[in-house]
Design a protein around this motif. Sequence first.
Motif, PDB file in Angstrom:
ATOM      1  N   SER A  11       0.852  -1.187   0.000  1.00 15.71           N
ATOM      2  CA  SER A  11       0.000   0.000   0.000  1.00 15.71           C
ATOM      3  C   SER A  11       0.890   1.240   0.000  1.00 15.71           C
ATOM      4  O   SER A  11       1.846   1.315   0.782  1.00 15.71           O
ATOM      5  N   THR A  12       0.594   2.182  -0.864  1.00 15.23           N
ATOM      6  CA  THR A  12       1.415   3.402  -0.908  1.00 15.23           C
ATOM      7  C   THR A  12       1.256   4.194   0.387  1.00 15.23           C
ATOM      8  O   THR A  12       2.188   4.892   0.802  1.00 15.23           O
ATOM      9  N   ASN A  13       0.110   4.100   1.048  1.00 17.61           N
ATOM     10  CA  ASN A  13      -0.051   4.797   2.329  1.00 17.61           C
ATOM     11  C   ASN A  13       0.865   4.196   3.398  1.00 17.61           C
ATOM     12  O   ASN A  13       1.493   4.931   4.165  1.00 17.61           O
ATOM     13  N   GLN A  35      -1.192  -2.177  -6.109  1.00 15.59           N
ATOM     14  CA  GLN A  35      -1.143  -2.385  -4.658  1.00 15.59           C
ATOM     15  C   GLN A  35      -1.727  -3.758  -4.367  1.00 15.59           C
ATOM     16  O   GLN A  35      -2.803  -4.109  -4.867  1.00 15.59           O
ATOM     17  N   ARG A  39      -5.568   0.069   0.856  1.00 10.69           N
ATOM     18  CA  ARG A  39      -6.417   0.276   2.018  1.00 10.69           C
ATOM     19  C   ARG A  39      -7.400   1.411   1.801  1.00 10.69           C
ATOM     20  O   ARG A  39      -7.068   2.446   1.232  1.00 10.69           O
ATOM     21  N   GLY A  40      -8.621   1.195   2.262  1.00  6.41           N
ATOM     22  CA  GLY A  40      -9.644   2.225   2.196  1.00  6.41           C
ATOM     23  C   GLY A  40      -9.980   2.712   3.588  1.00  6.41           C
ATOM     24  O   GLY A  40      -9.352   2.300   4.563  1.00  6.41           O
ATOM     25  N   ARG A  41     -10.970   3.565   3.660  1.00  5.70           N
ATOM     26  CA  ARG A  41     -11.403   4.049   4.971  1.00  5.70           C
ATOM     27  C   ARG A  41     -12.121   2.940   5.726  1.00  5.70           C
ATOM     28  O   ARG A  41     -12.575   1.974   5.127  1.00  5.70           O
ATOM     29  N   TRP A  46      -8.898  -1.662  -0.862  1.00  9.65           N
ATOM     30  CA  TRP A  46      -9.036  -0.847  -2.072  1.00  9.65           C
ATOM     31  C   TRP A  46      -8.443  -1.633  -3.235  1.00  9.65           C
ATOM     32  O   TRP A  46      -7.248  -1.922  -3.261  1.00  9.65           O
ATOM     33  N   LYS A 105     -18.609   5.501  -7.214  1.00 10.18           N
ATOM     34  CA  LYS A 105     -17.317   6.016  -6.747  1.00 10.18           C
ATOM     35  C   LYS A 105     -16.189   5.697  -7.732  1.00 10.18           C
ATOM     36  O   LYS A 105     -15.999   4.558  -8.141  1.00 10.18           O
ATOM     37  N   GLY A 108     -11.189   7.580  -4.201  1.00  5.85           N
ATOM     38  CA  GLY A 108     -11.294   7.701  -2.750  1.00  5.85           C
ATOM     39  C   GLY A 108     -10.013   8.294  -2.191  1.00  5.85           C
ATOM     40  O   GLY A 108      -8.941   8.150  -2.792  1.00  5.85           O
ATOM     41  N   ILE A 127      -4.366   8.838  -2.398  1.00  8.01           N
ATOM     42  CA  ILE A 127      -5.373   9.079  -3.426  1.00  8.01           C
ATOM     43  C   ILE A 127      -5.453   7.865  -4.343  1.00  8.01           C
ATOM     44  O   ILE A 127      -4.426   7.400  -4.852  1.00  8.01           O
ATOM     45  N   GLY A 128      -6.628   7.345  -4.516  1.00  7.77           N
ATOM     46  CA  GLY A 128      -6.822   6.217  -5.428  1.00  7.77           C
ATOM     47  C   GLY A 128      -7.842   6.594  -6.488  1.00  7.77           C
ATOM     48  O   GLY A 128      -8.976   6.928  -6.155  1.00  7.77           O
TER      49      GLY A 128
HETATM   50  C1  BTN Z   1     -11.656   5.208   0.585  1.00  7.98           C
HETATM   51  O1  BTN Z   1     -12.457   5.767  -0.139  1.00  7.98           O
HETATM   52  O2  BTN Z   1     -12.004   4.328   1.376  1.00  7.98           O
HETATM   53  C2  BTN Z   1     -10.208   5.640   0.500  1.00  7.98           C
HETATM   54  C3  BTN Z   1      -9.463   4.881  -0.559  1.00  7.98           C
HETATM   55  C4  BTN Z   1      -8.020   5.319  -0.677  1.00  7.98           C
HETATM   56  C5  BTN Z   1      -7.234   4.473  -1.656  1.00  7.98           C
HETATM   57  C6  BTN Z   1      -5.848   5.001  -1.878  1.00  7.98           C
HETATM   58  S1  BTN Z   1      -4.981   4.194  -3.192  1.00  7.98           S
HETATM   59  C7  BTN Z   1      -3.483   4.953  -2.719  1.00  7.98           C
HETATM   60  C8  BTN Z   1      -3.453   4.961  -1.196  1.00  7.98           C
HETATM   61  N1  BTN Z   1      -2.891   3.732  -0.685  1.00  7.98           N
HETATM   62  C9  BTN Z   1      -3.796   3.010  -0.028  1.00  7.98           C
HETATM   63  O3  BTN Z   1      -3.589   1.892   0.479  1.00  7.98           O
HETATM   64  N2  BTN Z   1      -4.985   3.645  -0.008  1.00  7.98           N
HETATM   65  C10 BTN Z   1      -4.901   4.922  -0.683  1.00  7.98           C
END
Ligand code: BTN
Length: 243
Positions: A11-13, A35, A39-41, A46, A105, A108, A127-128
């Motif tokens: 994951s880039t985050n 990825q 990961r999402g919220r 994701w 969507k 995200g 940002i995805g």
């Molecule tokens: C959401 O809407 O739940 C947020 C999604 C965010 C996805 C991006 S993709 C790049 C970055 N790395 C991750 O693991 N998540 C965010």
Amino acid sequence: RKIIHFDSIDSTNIKAKQLAAEGAKEGTVVIAEEQTMGRGRLGRGWVSPKGKGIWMSIILRPNIDPIDASKVTQIGAAAVWSALSKVGVDAYIKWPNDIVLNGKKVCGILTEMSAELNRINYLVIGIGVNVNINSQEIPKEINNIATSIKAEVGHDVDRKFITAEILNNFERFYNELIKYGSIKTSIEICRKASILLGREIKIITNKGERRAKAIDITEQGELLIEENGKIEKLISGEISVRG
Ligand code: BTN
């Protein structure tokens, strides 16, 4: 500006948080073709297939109150929306951090923070954007709520151009916050592109659902709602448009 590119990453985050903890400079961007654990919220995943989207995270070290960290999410949404609009993609922003296209969507944003007391150590804004994912490749479980630009417009779009636009817009809007403490430009975009304003919405919290009317987005990036004649400000939340 340093851009660190990966062919494949969990994951880039996660990577950006790791680099930030090791002292990476503000403005460092982590970007990946794929990825494996996007990961999402709210602990969600994701879907991030190879070469089909923009999966990136920006490391920031703003000298602002941690309470105001969500302003950066508004900047991100405005930056993505403007980039899409420049390539003729007519999307909406669903406060606080989604971009929707034809009701589904397409992008995200996941902002994560490390802070102590009243100081932000770092922020990572992830940002995805689902760019060139074919409609058949979108998992069935989510294809009623998620889409890609390609699935909606019917052809491939230039991922590199959109990435550059997002980063340029982001830098411009973020500088306004750093220099003047204002997110005026971003908020104007978030207002004009909002899918919520003027509509009846459903606010989903851990205590259940509430219904209200979305009135405005404030200069601070909060959503102003009206519920039974009372005005209230939301700083974050999960919203659905009442159907
Ligand atoms: C959401 O809407 O739940 C947020 C999604 C965010 C996805 C991006 S993709 C790049 C970055 N790395 C991750 O693991 N998540 C965010």
